[in-house]
Design a protein around this motif. Structure first.
Motif, PDB file in Angstrom:
ATOM      1  N   VAL A  84       0.843  -1.202   0.000  1.00 44.31           N
ATOM      2  CA  VAL A  84       0.000   0.000   0.000  1.00 44.31           C
ATOM      3  C   VAL A  84       0.877   1.250   0.000  1.00 44.31           C
ATOM      4  CG1 VAL A  84      -1.651   1.345   1.367  1.00 44.31           C
ATOM      5  CG2 VAL A  84      -1.975  -1.118   1.105  1.00 44.31           C
ATOM      6  N   ARG A  85       1.918   1.213   0.817  1.00 49.33           N
ATOM      7  CA  ARG A  85       2.840   2.360   0.881  1.00 49.33           C
ATOM      8  C   ARG A  85       3.562   2.554  -0.452  1.00 49.33           C
ATOM      9  NH1 ARG A  85       4.781  -0.186   5.627  1.00 49.33           N
ATOM     10  NH2 ARG A  85       3.707   0.519   7.510  1.00 49.33           N
ATOM     11  N   TYR A  89      -0.753   4.606  -1.742  1.00 49.40           N
ATOM     12  CA  TYR A  89      -2.159   4.587  -1.339  1.00 49.40           C
ATOM     13  C   TYR A  89      -2.317   4.752   0.173  1.00 49.40           C
ATOM     14  CZ  TYR A  89      -3.519   2.624  -5.925  1.00 49.40           C
ATOM     15  OH  TYR A  89      -3.749   2.415  -7.265  1.00 49.40           O
ATOM     16  N   ASP A  90      -1.199   4.729   0.903  1.00 47.06           N
ATOM     17  CA  ASP A  90      -1.284   4.659   2.363  1.00 47.06           C
ATOM     18  C   ASP A  90      -1.972   5.894   2.943  1.00 47.06           C
ATOM     19  OD1 ASP A  90      -0.955   4.287   5.072  1.00 47.06           O
ATOM     20  OD2 ASP A  90       1.082   3.509   4.896  1.00 47.06           O
ATOM     21  N   PRO A  91      -3.161   5.725   3.510  1.00 47.10           N
ATOM     22  CA  PRO A  91      -3.896   6.888   4.039  1.00 47.10           C
ATOM     23  C   PRO A  91      -3.271   7.479   5.295  1.00 47.10           C
ATOM     24  CG  PRO A  91      -5.036   4.845   4.562  1.00 47.10           C
ATOM     25  CD  PRO A  91      -3.896   4.465   3.675  1.00 47.10           C
ATOM     26  N   PHE A  92      -2.284   6.770   5.866  1.00 46.64           N
ATOM     27  CA  PHE A  92      -1.614   7.288   7.055  1.00 46.64           C
ATOM     28  C   PHE A  92      -0.386   8.130   6.703  1.00 46.64           C
ATOM     29  CE2 PHE A  92      -3.860   3.458   8.418  1.00 46.64           C
ATOM     30  CZ  PHE A  92      -4.612   3.973   9.458  1.00 46.64           C
ATOM     31  N   VAL A  93      -0.132   8.270   5.415  1.00 46.17           N
ATOM     32  CA  VAL A  93       0.959   9.113   4.931  1.00 46.17           C
ATOM     33  C   VAL A  93       0.349  10.377   4.341  1.00 46.17           C
ATOM     34  CG1 VAL A  93       2.870   9.296   3.296  1.00 46.17           C
ATOM     35  CG2 VAL A  93       2.437   7.126   4.468  1.00 46.17           C
ATOM     36  N   SER A  94       0.840  11.515   4.768  1.00 47.81           N
ATOM     37  CA  SER A  94       0.216  12.794   4.409  1.00 47.81           C
ATOM     38  C   SER A  94       0.174  13.054   2.907  1.00 47.81           C
ATOM     39  CB  SER A  94       0.947  13.947   5.107  1.00 47.81           C
ATOM     40  OG  SER A  94       2.323  13.958   4.740  1.00 47.81           O
ATOM     41  N   CYS A  96      -0.450  10.931   0.610  1.00 43.23           N
ATOM     42  CA  CYS A  96      -1.407  10.047  -0.063  1.00 43.23           C
ATOM     43  C   CYS A  96      -2.837  10.507   0.202  1.00 43.23           C
ATOM     44  CB  CYS A  96      -1.236   8.604   0.423  1.00 43.23           C
ATOM     45  SG  CYS A  96       0.391   7.899   0.090  1.00 43.23           S
ATOM     46  N   SER A  97      -3.756   9.995  -0.596  1.00 43.64           N
ATOM     47  CA  SER A  97      -5.157  10.379  -0.439  1.00 43.64           C
ATOM     48  C   SER A  97      -5.735   9.765   0.836  1.00 43.64           C
ATOM     49  CB  SER A  97      -5.976   9.912  -1.649  1.00 43.64           C
ATOM     50  OG  SER A  97      -5.915   8.507  -1.772  1.00 43.64           O
ATOM     51  N   PRO A  98      -6.561  10.506   1.565  1.00 39.79           N
ATOM     52  CA  PRO A  98      -7.125  10.013   2.830  1.00 39.79           C
ATOM     53  C   PRO A  98      -8.317   9.080   2.604  1.00 39.79           C
ATOM     54  CG  PRO A  98      -7.872  12.248   2.425  1.00 39.79           C
ATOM     55  CD  PRO A  98      -6.944  11.897   1.287  1.00 39.79           C
ATOM     56  N   ASN A  99      -8.035   7.839   2.265  1.00 40.80           N
ATOM     57  CA  ASN A  99      -9.082   6.850   2.014  1.00 40.80           C
ATOM     58  C   ASN A  99      -9.478   6.205   3.343  1.00 40.80           C
ATOM     59  OD1 ASN A  99     -10.511   4.453   1.387  1.00 40.80           O
ATOM     60  ND2 ASN A  99      -9.546   4.336  -0.629  1.00 40.80           N
ATOM     61  N   LEU A 100     -10.637   6.579   3.879  1.00 43.94           N
ATOM     62  CA  LEU A 100     -11.065   6.098   5.194  1.00 43.94           C
ATOM     63  C   LEU A 100     -11.304   4.592   5.200  1.00 43.94           C
ATOM     64  CD1 LEU A 100     -11.921   6.670   8.116  1.00 43.94           C
ATOM     65  CD2 LEU A 100     -14.224   7.170   7.263  1.00 43.94           C
ATOM     66  N   VAL A 101     -11.834   4.066   4.105  1.00 42.76           N
ATOM     67  CA  VAL A 101     -12.110   2.625   4.033  1.00 42.76           C
ATOM     68  C   VAL A 101     -10.809   1.832   4.092  1.00 42.76           C
ATOM     69  CG1 VAL A 101     -13.076   0.772   2.616  1.00 42.76           C
ATOM     70  CG2 VAL A 101     -14.246   2.978   2.747  1.00 42.76           C
ATOM     71  N   LYS A 125      -3.902   7.863  14.796  1.00 44.17           N
ATOM     72  CA  LYS A 125      -3.506   8.703  13.661  1.00 44.17           C
ATOM     73  C   LYS A 125      -4.643   8.940  12.669  1.00 44.17           C
ATOM     74  CE  LYS A 125       1.433   7.499  13.597  1.00 44.17           C
ATOM     75  NZ  LYS A 125       2.484   6.744  12.864  1.00 44.17           N
ATOM     76  N   MET A 126      -5.717   8.169  12.792  1.00 41.20           N
ATOM     77  CA  MET A 126      -6.814   8.315  11.829  1.00 41.20           C
ATOM     78  C   MET A 126      -7.432   9.704  11.959  1.00 41.20           C
ATOM     79  SD  MET A 126      -8.683   4.571  12.053  1.00 41.20           S
ATOM     80  CE  MET A 126      -9.770   4.829  10.649  1.00 41.20           C
ATOM     81  N   PRO A 127      -7.438  10.479  10.877  1.00 38.89           N
ATOM     82  CA  PRO A 127      -8.011  11.833  10.952  1.00 38.89           C
ATOM     83  C   PRO A 127      -9.512  11.803  11.202  1.00 38.89           C
ATOM     84  CG  PRO A 127      -7.500  11.247   8.682  1.00 38.89           C
ATOM     85  CD  PRO A 127      -6.928  10.165   9.541  1.00 38.89           C
ATOM     86  N   LYS A 128     -10.130  10.698  10.787  1.00 42.38           N
ATOM     87  CA  LYS A 128     -11.566  10.532  10.994  1.00 42.38           C
ATOM     88  C   LYS A 128     -11.832   9.061  11.271  1.00 42.38           C
ATOM     89  CE  LYS A 128     -16.036  11.487   8.809  1.00 42.38           C
ATOM     90  NZ  LYS A 128     -16.716  11.967   7.583  1.00 42.38           N
TER      91      LYS A 128
END
Length: 274
Positions: A84-85, A89-94, A96-101, A125-128
């Protein structure tokens, strides 16, 4: 179509008849296996897909992370997260796109596989956070015997104003029961532990194990084997290695040599826990 309808044999036949499949076809097959409770097969298909250099998309990665979570395959899950990284795609990396799923799938895989420190770090770390993420963190702590942490997350969830669902309540009730049984059993208050234990309508593995080990620790080892037998008759729980260690200690303390040998055989042969 076949995979979605549960006919994996026909779906696989159609899949094999095509000389080359794109990522959509591979993802559909993986999803079909997951939907039919064949998580290990889904992981195998994903590895076949990788061997043919078909690049997964975010949907593929979510599905295979779900498969890793269900099969408790942390090793493959870590490799998938690494992929993913690499694919950015990694949503925990600033960057990358913030894909909540996808973020929830990565976190949930770690929680269900018992990688709780990493899971908690990702959770924080999850923004949401959605309801699935909250429930997964609570259930992860509870599943691996950290009832107090589970209740702490529930408290944070409640303060955050999230609506609770059935899964939340089931996890919290179980965590409360485990914490109380564990507290009374370890403090030597066997009678209170027994009362809380008997009042619980549903007893998971951790509740049974806490009761058994508490009995052993405080001189009631003769009750542990019968408690273990009742656990084996309970469809809601199955003994793990820690449970067996507690029972073996009890058998040793009260001189039940033959019963101890029988449980040791169960642990090593039947359950494959040695």
């Amino acid at each position: 179509m076949y995979a979605c309808c549960g006919d994996m044999k026909s779906g696989l036949k159609v899949f094999d008849e095509f000389p080359k499949w794109n990522v959509v076809g591979w993802t559909s097959l993986i999803a079909g296996y997951i939907n039919n409770d064949c998580a290990s097969e889904a992981i195998r298909v994903f590895k076949d897909m990788e061997s043919l250099n078909v690049e997964p998309n975010e949907i593929t990665l979510v599905h295979v992370l779900v498969a890793c979570a269900r099969s408790r395959d942390l090793g493959t899950g870590k490799l998938v997260h690494s992929g993913v990284r690499q694919l950015c795609y990694d949503p925990f990396v600033s960057s990358c796109s913030p894909n909540l799923v996808l973020a929830t799938a990565i976190f949930d895989m770690n929680a269900k596989c018992g990688n709780l420190n990493i899971a908690r770090d990702l959770f924080d770390k999850m923004p949401k956070r959605n309801l699935v993420a909250w429930n997964s963190m609570i259930a992860g702590y509870n599943q691996y015997g950290q009832a107090e942490e589970a209740l702490g997350v529930f408290s944070d969830m409640f303060v955050s104003g999230f609506d609770l669902d059935k899964a939340t309540f089931l996890s919290v009730i179980s965590a409360c029961g485990t914490a109380l049984v564990d507290m009374y059993a370890k403090s030597g208050d066997a009678e209170s532990a027994r009362k809380v234990f008997s009042d619980l309508k549903t007893k998971d593995t951790m509740v049974w194990t806490s009761m058994i080990i508490g009995l052993v620790m405080h001189g009631h080892g003769e009750e542990a084997p019968s408690t273990f037998k009742r656990m084996q008759e309970d469809a809601a729980a199955s003994p793990d290695q820690i449970t067996y260690i507690g029972v073996l200690c009890a058998c040793s303390h009260v001189g039940l040599v033959e019963e101890g040998q029988r449980h040791f055989t169960e642990m090593t042969n039947v359950h494959g826990k040695s």
